[in-house]
Every structure is written in C-alpha cells, then in structure tokens.
Write a protein that holds these residues in place. Structure first.
Motif, PDB file in Angstrom:
ATOM      1  N   THR A  15       0.161  -2.479  10.213  1.00  0.00           N
ATOM      2  CA  THR A  15       0.789  -1.948   9.005  1.00  0.00           C
ATOM      3  C   THR A  15       0.448  -2.853   7.833  1.00  0.00           C
ATOM      4  O   THR A  15       0.708  -4.059   7.875  1.00  0.00           O
ATOM      5  CB  THR A  15       2.312  -1.855   9.161  1.00  0.00           C
ATOM      6  N   LEU A  16      -0.151  -2.273   6.811  1.00  0.00           N
ATOM      7  CA  LEU A  16      -0.504  -2.993   5.591  1.00  0.00           C
ATOM      8  C   LEU A  16       0.400  -2.516   4.466  1.00  0.00           C
ATOM      9  O   LEU A  16       0.436  -1.312   4.152  1.00  0.00           O
ATOM     10  CB  LEU A  16      -1.975  -2.737   5.225  1.00  0.00           C
ATOM     11  N   THR A  17       1.119  -3.448   3.866  1.00  0.00           N
ATOM     12  CA  THR A  17       2.079  -3.102   2.817  1.00  0.00           C
ATOM     13  C   THR A  17       1.724  -3.813   1.526  1.00  0.00           C
ATOM     14  O   THR A  17       1.658  -5.044   1.473  1.00  0.00           O
ATOM     15  CB  THR A  17       3.518  -3.503   3.237  1.00  0.00           C
ATOM     16  N   LEU A  18       1.475  -3.035   0.480  1.00  0.00           N
ATOM     17  CA  LEU A  18       1.266  -3.603  -0.841  1.00  0.00           C
ATOM     18  C   LEU A  18       2.602  -4.177  -1.299  1.00  0.00           C
ATOM     19  O   LEU A  18       3.618  -3.481  -1.288  1.00  0.00           O
ATOM     20  CB  LEU A  18       0.781  -2.528  -1.817  1.00  0.00           C
ATOM     21  N   ASN A  19       2.608  -5.442  -1.704  1.00  0.00           N
ATOM     22  CA  ASN A  19       3.876  -6.136  -1.939  1.00  0.00           C
ATOM     23  C   ASN A  19       3.872  -6.836  -3.293  1.00  0.00           C
ATOM     24  O   ASN A  19       3.925  -8.049  -3.405  1.00  0.00           O
ATOM     25  CB  ASN A  19       4.136  -7.143  -0.806  1.00  0.00           C
ATOM     26  N   ARG A  20       3.806  -6.010  -4.322  1.00  0.00           N
ATOM     27  CA  ARG A  20       3.873  -6.533  -5.694  1.00  0.00           C
ATOM     28  C   ARG A  20       4.814  -5.628  -6.504  1.00  0.00           C
ATOM     29  O   ARG A  20       4.418  -5.012  -7.491  1.00  0.00           O
ATOM     30  CB  ARG A  20       2.465  -6.543  -6.297  1.00  0.00           C
ATOM     31  N   PRO A  21       6.046  -5.510  -6.063  1.00  0.00           N
ATOM     32  CA  PRO A  21       6.956  -4.517  -6.651  1.00  0.00           C
ATOM     33  C   PRO A  21       7.227  -4.717  -8.133  1.00  0.00           C
ATOM     34  O   PRO A  21       7.448  -3.748  -8.864  1.00  0.00           O
ATOM     35  CB  PRO A  21       8.241  -4.673  -5.822  1.00  0.00           C
ATOM     36  N   LEU A  24       4.684  -2.787  -9.881  1.00  0.00           N
ATOM     37  CA  LEU A  24       4.480  -1.461  -9.297  1.00  0.00           C
ATOM     38  C   LEU A  24       3.261  -1.431  -8.378  1.00  0.00           C
ATOM     39  O   LEU A  24       2.512  -0.454  -8.329  1.00  0.00           O
ATOM     40  CB  LEU A  24       4.354  -0.410 -10.406  1.00  0.00           C
ATOM     41  N   ASN A  25       3.080  -2.537  -7.662  1.00  0.00           N
ATOM     42  CA  ASN A  25       1.982  -2.671  -6.692  1.00  0.00           C
ATOM     43  C   ASN A  25       0.607  -2.457  -7.325  1.00  0.00           C
ATOM     44  O   ASN A  25      -0.325  -1.968  -6.664  1.00  0.00           O
ATOM     45  CB  ASN A  25       2.174  -1.720  -5.512  1.00  0.00           C
ATOM     46  N   ALA A  26       0.478  -2.821  -8.610  1.00  0.00           N
ATOM     47  CA  ALA A  26      -0.835  -2.747  -9.255  1.00  0.00           C
ATOM     48  C   ALA A  26      -1.809  -3.656  -8.522  1.00  0.00           C
ATOM     49  O   ALA A  26      -1.490  -4.781  -8.153  1.00  0.00           O
ATOM     50  CB  ALA A  26      -0.721  -3.157 -10.721  1.00  0.00           C
ATOM     51  N   LEU A  27      -3.023  -3.162  -8.320  1.00  0.00           N
ATOM     52  CA  LEU A  27      -4.004  -3.839  -7.471  1.00  0.00           C
ATOM     53  C   LEU A  27      -4.912  -4.766  -8.275  1.00  0.00           C
ATOM     54  O   LEU A  27      -5.531  -4.359  -9.254  1.00  0.00           O
ATOM     55  CB  LEU A  27      -4.845  -2.799  -6.735  1.00  0.00           C
ATOM     56  N   THR A  28      -5.002  -6.001  -7.830  1.00  0.00           N
ATOM     57  CA  THR A  28      -5.892  -6.983  -8.432  1.00  0.00           C
ATOM     58  C   THR A  28      -7.159  -7.111  -7.583  1.00  0.00           C
ATOM     59  O   THR A  28      -7.226  -6.619  -6.451  1.00  0.00           O
ATOM     60  CB  THR A  28      -5.214  -8.357  -8.505  1.00  0.00           C
ATOM     61  N   THR A  54       0.922   1.391   3.095  1.00  0.00           N
ATOM     62  CA  THR A  54       2.067   1.808   2.305  1.00  0.00           C
ATOM     63  C   THR A  54       2.313   0.791   1.201  1.00  0.00           C
ATOM     64  O   THR A  54       1.746  -0.302   1.206  1.00  0.00           O
ATOM     65  CB  THR A  54       3.317   1.944   3.203  1.00  0.00           C
ATOM     66  N   GLY A  55       3.171   1.173   0.273  1.00  0.00           N
ATOM     67  CA  GLY A  55       3.598   0.245  -0.767  1.00  0.00           C
ATOM     68  C   GLY A  55       5.083  -0.033  -0.680  1.00  0.00           C
ATOM     69  O   GLY A  55       5.668  -0.551  -1.630  1.00  0.00           O
ATOM     70  N   GLY A  56       5.683   0.337   0.463  1.00  0.00           N
ATOM     71  CA  GLY A  56       7.114   0.156   0.630  1.00  0.00           C
ATOM     72  C   GLY A  56       7.881   1.400   0.229  1.00  0.00           C
ATOM     73  O   GLY A  56       7.314   2.479   0.031  1.00  0.00           O
ATOM     74  N   GLU A  57       9.169   1.259   0.064  1.00  0.00           N
ATOM     75  CA  GLU A  57      10.065   2.405  -0.105  1.00  0.00           C
ATOM     76  C   GLU A  57      10.107   2.962  -1.522  1.00  0.00           C
ATOM     77  O   GLU A  57      10.607   4.065  -1.729  1.00  0.00           O
ATOM     78  CB  GLU A  57      11.483   2.019   0.325  1.00  0.00           C
ATOM     79  N   GLN A  58       9.605   2.231  -2.529  1.00  0.00           N
ATOM     80  CA  GLN A  58       9.794   2.642  -3.924  1.00  0.00           C
ATOM     81  C   GLN A  58       8.522   3.096  -4.632  1.00  0.00           C
ATOM     82  O   GLN A  58       8.555   4.025  -5.437  1.00  0.00           O
ATOM     83  CB  GLN A  58      10.427   1.485  -4.714  1.00  0.00           C
ATOM     84  N   CYS A  59       7.409   2.446  -4.368  1.00  0.00           N
ATOM     85  CA  CYS A  59       6.175   2.728  -5.100  1.00  0.00           C
ATOM     86  C   CYS A  59       4.971   2.466  -4.211  1.00  0.00           C
ATOM     87  O   CYS A  59       4.911   1.431  -3.550  1.00  0.00           O
ATOM     88  CB  CYS A  59       6.102   1.857  -6.357  1.00  0.00           C
ATOM     89  N   PHE A  60       4.032   3.403  -4.196  1.00  0.00           N
ATOM     90  CA  PHE A  60       2.798   3.193  -3.435  1.00  0.00           C
ATOM     91  C   PHE A  60       1.911   2.230  -4.228  1.00  0.00           C
ATOM     92  O   PHE A  60       1.776   1.073  -3.889  1.00  0.00           O
ATOM     93  CB  PHE A  60       2.107   4.528  -3.174  1.00  0.00           C
ATOM     94  N   THR A  61       1.333   2.688  -5.325  1.00  0.00           N
ATOM     95  CA  THR A  61       0.618   1.791  -6.241  1.00  0.00           C
ATOM     96  C   THR A  61       0.409   2.486  -7.577  1.00  0.00           C
ATOM     97  O   THR A  61       0.140   3.693  -7.636  1.00  0.00           O
ATOM     98  CB  THR A  61      -0.744   1.330  -5.694  1.00  0.00           C
ATOM     99  N   SER A  62       0.525   1.707  -8.643  1.00  0.00           N
ATOM    100  CA  SER A  62       0.266   2.221  -9.992  1.00  0.00           C
ATOM    101  C   SER A  62      -1.213   2.155 -10.343  1.00  0.00           C
ATOM    102  O   SER A  62      -1.597   2.412 -11.477  1.00  0.00           O
ATOM    103  CB  SER A  62       1.080   1.432 -11.015  1.00  0.00           C
TER     104      SER A  62
END
Length: 253
Positions: A15-21, A24-28, A54-62
C-alpha cells in the motif's frame, strides 16, 4: 525514507499512501522519484502480488506541486514525473486506486492505468491541461478516448470539465463509488485481498495479457506527449498561466 510517501507491505499487498495533507498531496519531484523506485522494486519483488495507491481518507492528490514544478521542470524523458509514469506502465501486478476527494491532473490520468478505481462520492476528477497552456500526459490522449469515447474525452481534455465520484463511475473512469474515505479504503483492501487469494501465476499472466495489446502504442504515445509537454512548459502561454495560478495559491496562504 521520506515519509511523504508511506509504504506498507503485508501478506502480499503493498500500500502506497501519498502523505502530504497540508499541501493536498501535491506531488514533488522527490515524491515522483520515490514512487517510481517503490513501483520498480515492487515489480521485481516476488513477495508482492497486488498494490494499492491512495492519498488517504481526504484527498488523493491535487496534482503537481506548482512551486517545485516551476523551479525544476521536466527537461528530459527520464525526469522524475516521467520515471513514475514509466514505472506504472511497466508494472505487471494489479494496481488498485482508492480515490478520496480531489484527483487533479496526473491524479486523474494515473487512474487510466489502474485495474480497479474506487472513488468517494465527493471525489473531484479534473485534467486542466489546456487550461494551463499544457497538453495531456500519461497516455491520456490515447487511453481516454478509447475508454469513454472521443466526444466525452474532448469535454474532459479540451474544456477541462470536472467529474465527481458518481459521474466518474457513470462514465467508466471508476468502478464503484462510496460515501466516505474509510469505506473506500476498506473496499480497496478487500479487493486486494481477494486478488492475493487467487492463483498467483495465473493472476500475473492475465495482468500481462491485459496490458500487452496496447503497450507499445502506449509507450509511443507517452513519448510524444512528454516531448510536447516539455515544449509547452517553455512557452510564454504556459509560463504565464502557471505563474498566475501559483500566485493565486500563495495569496490564499
């Protein structure tokens, strides 16, 4: 390892989770490289059978982190974002996306490569490439019209129309819609566990067969898109629009 990407492996499932809440999980670029490394490794790891992203329960990625993106844009076909795309395309293990909340830009085009896409009702899928002076990426110009038809794809790519979770399912961009994040993530876990219980070799052979007919055409399309994307980034049109968007974002705090 950078905790902006959380990696958890158990019983054949990665499981890979984007964790920059806070962003909004913006990708660098760093996040793209880490995701690419994890996916390339997962493809070679016999202990991994299925993957959830996934990006967690609130946001996938902006989508892309604009500040990082403008400071260090892709200039080569092996730039971090393109490495990530390549890792996804080469992956020969089932990939499930659990999309809660916003999935902007590459957050939506990534879904075209997933074997199952689960979304929350409040999901917001959008590909505003033209709106930003850019062009489609991640093979969207090939895969999206084939999936939903030319005219529907044109509304999403030319106009930059958005979709909520219910609309995404109706259009065929997602499989199932759920009321909230926990329900969506739990369903993704259950789907992955069902896959892992199946005969592994048969599962992986079938995944490869599903990808094979379009794989070379997809690679060719990706190369054309990425070359044009880099060219568009240098244009006055794109620079003006992206910098204006960054300024608006900074003004909001």
């Amino acid at each position: 390892m950078n905790d902006l990407i959380q990696s958890h492996q158990r019983n054949g499932l990665l499981t890979l989770t984007l964790n920059r809440p806070d962003k909004l999980n913006a990708l660098t670029n760093g996040m793209y490289n880490q995701l690419a490394d994890l996916l390339f490794a997962a493809g070679e790891d016999p202990s991994i059978t299925a993957i959830i992203i996934t990006g967690g329960e609130q946001c996938f990625t902006s989508g892309n982190d604009l500040k990082d993106f403008l400071q260090d844009p892709p200039t080569q076909l092996n730039s971090p974002a393109f490495r990530f795309m390549d890792a996804v395309i080469q992956l020969d293990k089932p990939l499930i996306a659990a999309v809660c909340g916003a999935a902007i830009g590459i957050g939506t085009t990534l879904l075209l490569h997933c074997d199952q896409v689960l979304v929350t009702r409040n999901a917001k899928l959008r590909m505003p490439f033209v709106n930003l002076g850019l062009c489609p990426e991640f093979g969207a110009s090939l895969l999206l019209p084939r999936l939903i038809g030319h005219t529907q794809a044109a509304r999403l790519l030319l106009w930059g129309d958005g979709l909520d979770g219910t609309q995404a399912v109706a259009l065929g961009l997602a499989n199932e819609v759920f009321e909230d994040g926990p329900e969506c993530l739990n369903a993704a876990q259950q789907l992955a566990e069902q896959l892992i219980a199946l005969p592994r070799d048969a599962l992986l052979h079938t995944k490869r067969l599903l990808k094979q007919p379009v794989l070379q055409e997809l690679k060719d399309t990706l190369r054309r898109e990425n070359l044009l994307f880099m060219e568009r980034l240098k244009s006055t049109e794109a620079k003006t629009l992206l910098e204006a968007m960054l300024a608006r974002s900074a003004a909001k705090g």
